[in-house]
Write an enzyme that holds these catalytic residues in place. Structure first.
Site, short mmCIF file in Angstrom:
data_model
loop_
_atom_site.label_atom_id
_atom_site.label_comp_id
_atom_site.label_asym_id
_atom_site.label_seq_id
_atom_site.Cartn_x
_atom_site.Cartn_y
_atom_site.Cartn_z
N GLU A 79 37.08 -21.15 -2.88
CA GLU A 79 38.13 -21.24 -1.85
C GLU A 79 39.32 -22.07 -2.36
OE1 GLU A 79 37.78 -19.34 0.48
OE2 GLU A 79 35.70 -19.20 1.12
N HIS B 154 36.59 -27.64 4.05
CA HIS B 154 36.08 -26.42 4.68
C HIS B 154 34.59 -26.64 4.92
CE1 HIS B 154 34.80 -22.38 5.43
NE2 HIS B 154 34.16 -22.28 4.28
N HIS C 26 30.90 -25.30 7.58
CA HIS C 26 30.27 -24.30 8.45
C HIS C 26 29.52 -25.00 9.59
CE1 HIS C 26 29.71 -21.65 4.54
NE2 HIS C 26 30.98 -21.76 4.88
P1 13P Z 1 31.95 -22.28 -2.87
O1 13P Z 1 30.51 -22.51 -3.28
O2 13P Z 1 32.67 -21.40 -3.84
O3 13P Z 1 32.68 -23.58 -2.61
O4 13P Z 1 31.94 -21.46 -1.52
C1 13P Z 1 31.33 -21.95 -0.36
C2 13P Z 1 31.92 -21.42 0.89
O5 13P Z 1 31.75 -22.02 1.94
C3 13P Z 1 32.72 -20.18 0.84
O6 13P Z 1 33.44 -19.99 2.02
ZN ZN Z 2 32.56 -21.02 3.74
#
Ligand code: 13P
Ligand code: ZN
Length: 276
Positions: free
Chosen positions: A122, A145, A147
């Site tokens: 990202e 970022h 989740h």
């Molecule tokens: P990466 O392992 O490349 O950081 O990706 C994780 C992720 O959350 C992709 O949206």
């Molecule tokens: Zn992600």
């Protein structure tokens, strides 16, 4: 040279990734963090003339976007495919310190990614967010970022629209409007790791420090780790309350008048059109 493992910015990266893992927000390799570093703070720990490797500017695949405002800037960034749970025990494999190369098409690795790794997939979205936020806040240094579980669950039942999503979050806890008075920007589901999602996120970041990636997660930006992590934490708390309420009948709520009263009392500049 000072020991880089003791650098405050590295300790911040360890702390934030460990917390995000502990809270269950970032399973496996989920999530990524980038932190804009100052040359003065970095040169106490690293020889900035010693380039370990040069890596093409890329997300999941080669990417071409205008990174010129960030040329010569330094970032510490989580590696692609790396697990947040492992950052603390092996920062040099799971993190990297990079400089945006003069040609605007490469990054120069100065430390980390010891196993041959590279920046998060990202990276384009992160860099575009940094550029967008620096225009509105020259003190912005962090992009995260993640989740977060309840925020993600809320995506399946709440319309993916800035006003409705922001207003719903504000109603879930009295302090939300104080913490993120501008609301949250919301994107529909989009393919991650692409230049397109990066551009869409950066556009929202002109107006919001928080952007929901529909059915995927959240992006947050801020001047330091506490502010940025705190934004996600506050949204996630509100989303948890939303999910706990579920489909039970609501008999009490925080009204628009209450929200205005809070915002006025705390002197925050809330997005007026969200309370029309
Ligand atoms: P990466 O392992 O490349 O950081 O990706 C994780 C992720 O959350 C992709 O949206
Ligand atoms: Zn992600």
């Amino acid at each position: 040279m000072k020991n880089i493992l003791e650098a405050p910015f590295l300790q911040d990266m360890i702390e934030v990734t460990s917390n995000m893992y502990r809270l269950g927000w970032d399973e496996r390799n989920g999530g990524n963090v980038s932190y804009l570093l100052k040359e003065e703070e970095l040169k106490e720990y690293l020889d900035l003339n010693n380039i370990v490797r040069t890596i093409p500017l890329m997300g999941l695949y080669d990417t071409n976007f205008d990174i010129s405002p960030l040329i010569g800037k330094y970032f510490i960034v989580t590696g692609t495919g790396k697990y947040f749970k492992n950052v603390k025990k092996d920062p040099e494999t799971n993190l990297g310190i990079v400089r945006i190369a003069e040609d605007g098409k490469h990054i120069e690795l100065l430390w980390g990614y010891k196993d041959g790794g590279r920046t998060t997939s990202e990276f384009p979205a992160h860099m575009m967010c940094h550029m967008a936020r620096l225009k509105v806040d020259p003190n912005n240094r962090i992009v995260i970022h993640s989740h977060p579980t309840n925020t993600l669950a809320m995506n399946y039942v709440c319309p993916l629209e800035d006003k409705i999503f922001s207003h719903t979050l504000w109603q879930m806890s009295t302090e939300c409007i104080v913490v993120f008075p501008e609301g949250v920007g919301v994107l529909p589901w989009m393919l991650c790791g692409t230049k397109e999602i990066g551009e869409a996120t950066a556009k929202k970041m002109q107006d919001y420090r928080l952007v929901i990636w529909g059915l995927h997660g959240v992006y947050a930006s801020g001047k330091d780790m506490d502010e940025t992590f705190g934004l996600i934490e506050t949204v996630e708390k509100a989303a948890t309350i939303y999910n706990l309420i579920g489909s039970r009948k609501i008999i009490n709520t925080i009204t628009n008048d209450n929200l205005k009263e809070i915002a006025n009392y705390f002197k925050v500049n809330y997005r007026k059109e969200f309370l029309d």
